[in-house]
Design a protein around this motif. Structure first.
Motif, PDB file in Angstrom:
ATOM      1  N   LEU A  31      12.363   3.823  90.690  1.00  0.00           N
ATOM      2  CA  LEU A  31      11.776   3.887  91.708  1.00  0.00           C
ATOM      3  C   LEU A  31       9.687   3.380  92.438  1.00  0.00           C
ATOM      4  N   LEU A  32       9.763   2.838  91.142  1.00  0.00           N
ATOM      5  CA  LEU A  32       9.264   1.521  90.380  1.00  0.00           C
ATOM      6  C   LEU A  32       9.593   0.341  91.796  1.00  0.00           C
ATOM      7  N   HIS A  33      10.816  -0.341  91.503  1.00  0.00           N
ATOM      8  CA  HIS A  33      11.270  -1.158  92.767  1.00  0.00           C
ATOM      9  C   HIS A  33      11.246   0.105  94.251  1.00  0.00           C
ATOM     10  N   ALA A  34      11.703   0.757  94.449  1.00  0.00           N
ATOM     11  CA  ALA A  34      11.771   0.736  96.190  1.00  0.00           C
ATOM     12  C   ALA A  34      10.240   1.651  96.076  1.00  0.00           C
ATOM     13  N   TRP A  39       6.310  -0.564 100.130  1.00  0.00           N
ATOM     14  CA  TRP A  39       5.332  -1.417  99.889  1.00  0.00           C
ATOM     15  C   TRP A  39       4.933  -2.754 100.742  1.00  0.00           C
ATOM     16  N   ILE A  40       6.411  -3.791 100.361  1.00  0.00           N
ATOM     17  CA  ILE A  40       6.180  -4.774 100.837  1.00  0.00           C
ATOM     18  C   ILE A  40       6.775  -4.672 102.423  1.00  0.00           C
ATOM     19  N   ILE A  41       7.746  -3.483 102.622  1.00  0.00           N
ATOM     20  CA  ILE A  41       8.103  -3.877 104.839  1.00  0.00           C
ATOM     21  C   ILE A  41       6.658  -2.812 105.221  1.00  0.00           C
ATOM     22  N   GLN A  42       6.097  -1.997 104.108  1.00  0.00           N
ATOM     23  CA  GLN A  42       5.038  -1.167 105.533  1.00  0.00           C
ATOM     24  C   GLN A  42       4.364  -2.504 105.795  1.00  0.00           C
ATOM     25  N   CYS A  43       3.759  -3.655 104.654  1.00  0.00           N
ATOM     26  CA  CYS A  43       3.063  -4.680 104.458  1.00  0.00           C
ATOM     27  C   CYS A  43       3.443  -5.309 105.986  1.00  0.00           C
ATOM     28  N   TRP A  44       4.726  -6.197 105.610  1.00  0.00           N
ATOM     29  CA  TRP A  44       5.245  -6.570 106.786  1.00  0.00           C
ATOM     30  C   TRP A  44       5.161  -5.881 108.505  1.00  0.00           C
TER      31      TRP A  44
END
Length: 148
Positions: A31-34, A39-44
């Motif tokens: 869940l943490l990795h997901a 979060w990375i996709i949202q930032c991008w």
């Protein structure tokens, strides 16, 4: 059972407890990795939206600047056209005034008009002298002295 009494676990219950704990750790880690990936996709995606927004703003600003420049240029052309029209009207008025003034000055002061022709040994002159309403025409042939 008293409050100080400890429960003794059997091997099987201890194994089940450890497995449950380990499965919980795996689920929490996945869940943490997901969550990190999301979060990375949202930032991008936010960065892409900011770039897209900046691109749209720049295009809108350039379009506005082009329209303003075109409006200013059109206004300057219209002003130039009006000024040129006014200049042409004034120039035409000046020419009309000059024609009338010349006509008036010629008729009030008089003028001399004529032409001449030079032939072999004499000069033919035809003059018209005008003073107001009076006119005088002169035609004369003047012999020229020729040295031989």
């Amino acid at each position: 059972m008293g409050p100080k009494e400890k429960t003794i676990m059997t091997e099987k219950s201890a194994a089940v407890f450890i497995q449950a704990w380990w499965r919980g750790m795996l689920v929490r880690r996945s869940l943490l990795h997901a969550a990190l990936r999301a979060w990375i996709i949202q930032c991008w995606w936010r960065q892409m939206l900011v770039k897209l927004l900046n691109k749209r703003r720049r295009a809108a600003l350039e379009s506005y600047a082009r329209q303003e420049w075109a409006a200013v240029r059109l206004q300057s052309w219209v002003r130039m056209w009006h000024i040129r029209q006014r200049y042409c009207r004034l120039l035409n008025a000046v020419r009309i005034i000059q024609v009338y003034w010349r006509w008036h000055s010629c008729h009030s002061r008089g003028f001399i008009q004529g032409h001449y022709e030079l032939k072999e040994n004499h000069l033919d002159i035809q003059l018209e002298i005008s003073l107001g309403s009076q006119a005088c025409k002169v035609q004369q042939c003047i012999p020229l002295p020729i040295k031989e």
